[in-house]
Design a protein around this motif. Structure first.
Motif, PDB file in Angstrom:
ATOM      1  N   THR A   1      17.312   2.284  -2.214  1.00 19.40           N
ATOM      2  CA  THR A   1      17.761   0.955  -1.794  1.00 19.40           C
ATOM      3  C   THR A   1      17.416   0.698  -0.329  1.00 19.40           C
ATOM      4  OG1 THR A   1      19.539   0.946  -3.425  1.00 19.40           O
ATOM      5  CG2 THR A   1      19.780  -0.540  -1.538  1.00 19.40           C
TER       6      THR A   1
ATOM      7  N   THR B   1      13.482   0.345  -0.095  1.00 20.69           N
ATOM      8  CA  THR B   1      12.849  -0.786  -0.788  1.00 20.69           C
ATOM      9  C   THR B   1      13.414  -2.138  -0.396  1.00 20.69           C
ATOM     10  OG1 THR B   1      14.347  -0.581  -2.682  1.00 20.69           O
ATOM     11  CG2 THR B   1      12.230   0.596  -2.807  1.00 20.69           C
ATOM     12  N   ALA B   2      14.512  -2.163   0.331  1.00 21.11           N
ATOM     13  CA  ALA B   2      15.072  -3.452   0.751  1.00 21.11           C
ATOM     14  C   ALA B   2      14.963  -3.601   2.264  1.00 21.11           C
ATOM     15  CB  ALA B   2      16.501  -3.595   0.234  1.00 21.11           C
TER      16      ALA B   2
END
Length: 164
Positions: A29, A32-33
């Motif tokens: 998370t 990828t964010a």
């Protein structure tokens, strides 16, 4: 890890405890964010600074908006794709030294590689050298740098980037 360090306003920080994330979902998370968004911001600044005529938006005093799509310089021409010069520079030149993003992570490298393998965007960013990655397994370990393709070398070692 960063307590007392002057990061000169050039860091996005996230807390991560690899002991509480055995499956790597929290690490995925974060990478990828917010890390991808940080790359977008960084790449837009980098490109708008190193080649403002091609990748920047020029002088905003000369901008004419084109709907909600973008701007052109003057009364015509191509859409400008980057940031206006006034957003990246002051009277003495660029506000920040334009660099590619560096992600620094304390997590087992094997876990990092599993996360990278599961997310195509991460492979493209790290293997394309758009984002540089430093990691260490734990606070007692030395830092390693990930090269395109997934090879890890000690962070201070010189590397010929052209060789496989």
């Amino acid at each position: 890890m960063t307590a007392g360090v002057d990061l000169e306003g050039r860091a996005f920080l996230h807390s991560y405890d690899d002991r509480a994330d055995e499956d790597g979902s929290s690490l995925a998370t974060i990478l990828t964010a917010p890390m991808v968004v940080a790359h977008w911001i960084n790449a837009q600044y980098l490109c708008s600074t190193v080649d403002p005529d091609v990748y920047g938006a020029g002088d905003k005093a000369l901008h004419n908006p084109v709907g909600s799509v973008g701007v052109v310089t003057g009364d015509g021409g191509d859409l400008r794709v980057g940031l206006p010069w006034q957003s990246v520079a002051g009277p003495d030149g660029p506000v920040h030294e334009p660099l590619r993003l560096l992600a620094v992570v304390q997590a087992p490298r094997e876990r990092l590689e599993r996360v990278i393998a599961r997310h195509e965007i991460l492979g493209r960013l790290f293997d394309g050298a758009w984002v540089h990655l430093l990691a260490r397994d734990d606070a007692a370990a030395g830092w390693s740098r990930r090269l395109p393709g997934g090879t890890w070398v000690p962070a201070g070692d010189p590397v010929d980037e052209a060789s496989p």
